[in-house]
Design a protein around this motif. Structure first.
Motif, PDB file in Angstrom:
ATOM      1  N   ASP A  90      42.402  36.418  53.465  1.00 15.24           N
ATOM      2  CA  ASP A  90      42.335  37.176  52.214  1.00 15.24           C
ATOM      3  C   ASP A  90      43.371  38.298  52.194  1.00 15.24           C
ATOM      4  OD1 ASP A  90      41.103  37.717  49.665  1.00 15.24           O
ATOM      5  OD2 ASP A  90      40.226  39.494  50.575  1.00 15.24           O
ATOM      6  N   GLY A  94      45.174  36.156  49.936  1.00 14.70           N
ATOM      7  CA  GLY A  94      44.205  36.343  48.860  1.00 14.70           C
ATOM      8  C   GLY A  94      43.304  35.130  48.733  1.00 14.70           C
ATOM      9  N   LEU A  95      42.009  35.374  48.598  1.00 17.85           N
ATOM     10  CA  LEU A  95      41.034  34.302  48.427  1.00 17.85           C
ATOM     11  C   LEU A  95      40.169  34.581  47.207  1.00 17.85           C
ATOM     12  CD1 LEU A  95      39.690  33.724  52.064  1.00 17.85           C
ATOM     13  CD2 LEU A  95      41.067  32.126  50.726  1.00 17.85           C
ATOM     14  N   ARG A  96      39.710  33.520  46.571  1.00 20.39           N
ATOM     15  CA  ARG A  96      38.767  33.699  45.468  1.00 20.39           C
ATOM     16  C   ARG A  96      37.444  34.207  46.024  1.00 20.39           C
ATOM     17  NH1 ARG A  96      38.514  28.284  42.081  1.00 20.39           N
ATOM     18  NH2 ARG A  96      38.309  27.446  44.184  1.00 20.39           N
ATOM     19  N   PRO A  97      36.743  35.036  45.268  1.00 19.96           N
ATOM     20  CA  PRO A  97      35.479  35.606  45.753  1.00 19.96           C
ATOM     21  C   PRO A  97      34.475  34.557  46.219  1.00 19.96           C
ATOM     22  CG  PRO A  97      36.187  36.760  43.769  1.00 19.96           C
ATOM     23  CD  PRO A  97      37.131  35.610  43.959  1.00 19.96           C
ATOM     24  N   LEU A  98      34.398  33.439  45.535  1.00 20.22           N
ATOM     25  CA  LEU A  98      33.425  32.416  45.934  1.00 20.22           C
ATOM     26  C   LEU A  98      33.785  31.800  47.287  1.00 20.22           C
ATOM     27  CD1 LEU A  98      32.587  30.545  42.601  1.00 20.22           C
ATOM     28  CD2 LEU A  98      31.146  32.135  43.896  1.00 20.22           C
ATOM     29  N   ILE A  99      35.068  31.662  47.572  1.00 18.16           N
ATOM     30  CA  ILE A  99      35.492  31.127  48.863  1.00 18.16           C
ATOM     31  C   ILE A  99      35.128  32.118  49.975  1.00 18.16           C
ATOM     32  CG2 ILE A  99      37.440  30.352  50.241  1.00 18.16           C
ATOM     33  CD1 ILE A  99      36.692  28.468  47.992  1.00 18.16           C
ATOM     34  N   LYS A 100      35.377  33.393  49.735  1.00 21.12           N
ATOM     35  CA  LYS A 100      35.005  34.424  50.707  1.00 21.12           C
ATOM     36  C   LYS A 100      33.505  34.406  50.955  1.00 21.12           C
ATOM     37  CE  LYS A 100      36.608  38.572  50.394  1.00 21.12           C
ATOM     38  NZ  LYS A 100      36.995  39.886  49.833  1.00 21.12           N
ATOM     39  N   ASN A 260      31.271  42.470  36.114  1.00 18.93           N
ATOM     40  CA  ASN A 260      30.844  41.713  37.291  1.00 18.93           C
ATOM     41  C   ASN A 260      30.883  42.637  38.510  1.00 18.93           C
ATOM     42  OD1 ASN A 260      30.768  40.022  39.627  1.00 18.93           O
ATOM     43  ND2 ASN A 260      31.390  38.287  38.358  1.00 18.93           N
ATOM     44  N   THR A 263      33.362  41.129  41.492  1.00 20.58           N
ATOM     45  CA  THR A 263      34.778  40.814  41.307  1.00 20.58           C
ATOM     46  C   THR A 263      35.543  41.882  40.535  1.00 20.58           C
ATOM     47  OG1 THR A 263      34.317  39.575  39.263  1.00 20.58           O
ATOM     48  CG2 THR A 263      34.272  38.352  41.340  1.00 20.58           C
ATOM     49  N   THR A 264      34.847  42.893  40.036  1.00 19.20           N
ATOM     50  CA  THR A 264      35.508  43.924  39.238  1.00 19.20           C
ATOM     51  C   THR A 264      35.613  45.212  40.041  1.00 19.20           C
ATOM     52  OG1 THR A 264      34.496  42.991  37.246  1.00 19.20           O
ATOM     53  CG2 THR A 264      35.493  45.173  37.053  1.00 19.20           C
TER      54      THR A 264
END
Length: 347
Positions: A90, A94-100, A260, A263-264
């Motif tokens: 990340d 960088g990773l999407r929040p769901l992947i993390k 959110n 993510t925000t």
């Protein structure tokens, strides 16, 4: 006790020596946090401080940690390594929040396989679910708390110091918890030397996810044979009350504003609100460190408290917890919806 002291010193030395090396590596490889409208630092800052924390922690345990409860020791290290790898990826790409989140859940699921699980409820499936929720929740809480120089590392060091004290107070001492806590304490103190304002290196998600996972696992491992679990379940919760409060405050604030909470990013953490009330960034961090130390002392008291005393203290803390959220929302609400956020996620 001598073993714990040796582990602490070795982790401290490795962290003090390793953090500048991690800084050089991050600068050479371009793994830096670049200033932007949503961040408060003004120069590109290296992000691999978490790798120095991780290596100092692991090396101290490998050299002097002993081999007690080897299955659980390996389980914690494997899970912590997994979340650290997720953090590195990340930080670099960088990773999407769901992947993390998926990576954190998989890491948390390793703990029950190693025999580390919450044991509060009569139904085992609920205990497993509570274990996952606790580990993922605390892991993310330390990640969210990493929003100002020295904050997350300092709070983690204070929590580790109290876990070490609680492990030593038990008869017999809890060797695994004590060894892990001593290593974490030394690694964090060595890192904060370079991360306190003005920071020359950030821990990044590599460090904050690692710290959260280790603290969550140690909280589950703690046992208090001199008191009933009806009381002592509160002890690790109180030790980690600062990151729990910060996460709750941010979640409530963002949900109220239709944002959110995961993510925000925003200027609505406890540290930001203290700055908005007139504190400098250093003062805000020191105040939060003081609060973390105070609730840690309360947690130590709870290990010896009777049922009535413990729940009076717990009830008072819960009332203060709720009032503080209301007060901060009323008097220092943080960034308003729609305004450019200005937090420093990787500090």
């Amino acid at each position: 006790m001598q073993q714990f002291l040796l582990i602490f010193i070795v982790a401290l030395v490795f962290s003090v020596v390793g953090t500048p090396l991690a800084r050089r590596l991050a600068l050479a490889s371009g793994v830096v946090d670049v200033p932007s409208a949503r961040k408060v630092h003004r120069e590109p800052t290296p992000l691999l401080g978490g790798a120095a924390i991780y290596l100092a922690f692991v090396l101290a345990l490998l050299f002097f940690g002993g081999r007690q409860e080897i299955r659980q020791l390996v389980g914690i290290l494997v899970g912590a390594t997994l979340v650290s790898v997720v953090g590195v990826i990340d930080d670099v790409r960088g990773l999407r929040p769901l992947i993390k989140l998926l990576g954190q859940v998989i890491a948390a699921a390793i703990l029950p396989l190693a025999g580390i699980r919450v044991q509060l409820l009569p139904i085992e499936a609920l205990n497993l679910l509570l274990t996952l929720v606790w580990v993922v929740g605390i892991t993310n809480a330390l990640n969210l708390l990493d929003n100002m120089d020295g904050l997350s590392g300092g709070v983690a060091a204070i929590a580790a110091a109290h876990f070490l004290l609680l492990a030593v107070m038990n008869t017999p001492p809890q060797v695994l918890v004590g060894a892990f806590s001593a290593a974490l304490l030394g690694a964090c103190i060595g890192f904060v030397r370079y991360n306190f304002n003005p920071a020359s290196i950030f821990m990044g998600d590599t460090g904050s996810l690692f710290l959260g996972f280790i603290l969550a696992a140690l909280a589950i491992k703690l046992r208090f044979l001199s008191n009933t679990y009806v009381v002592t379940w509160m002890v690790p919760v109180v030790v980690l009350l600062v990151p729990i409060f910060d996460t709750t405050l941010v979640t409530v604030s963002r949900l109220r504003r239709g944002r959110n909470p995961l993510t925000t990013p925003g200027k609505d953490h406890l540290s930001h609100r203290l700055v908005a009330l007139g504190c400098s960034r250093r003062e805000a961090v020191l105040i939060i460190w003081l609060v973390a130390s105070s609730v840690g002392m309360l947690a130590t008291f709870l290990t010896r408290a009777g049922l009535v005393e413990a729940y009076l203290v717990g009830g008072a803390l819960l009332a203060l917890f709720a009032y503080a959220i209301w007060w901060f929302e009323r008097h220092a609400p943080g960034g308003a919806p729609g305004t450019p956020p200005a937090d420093q996620r990787r500090s």
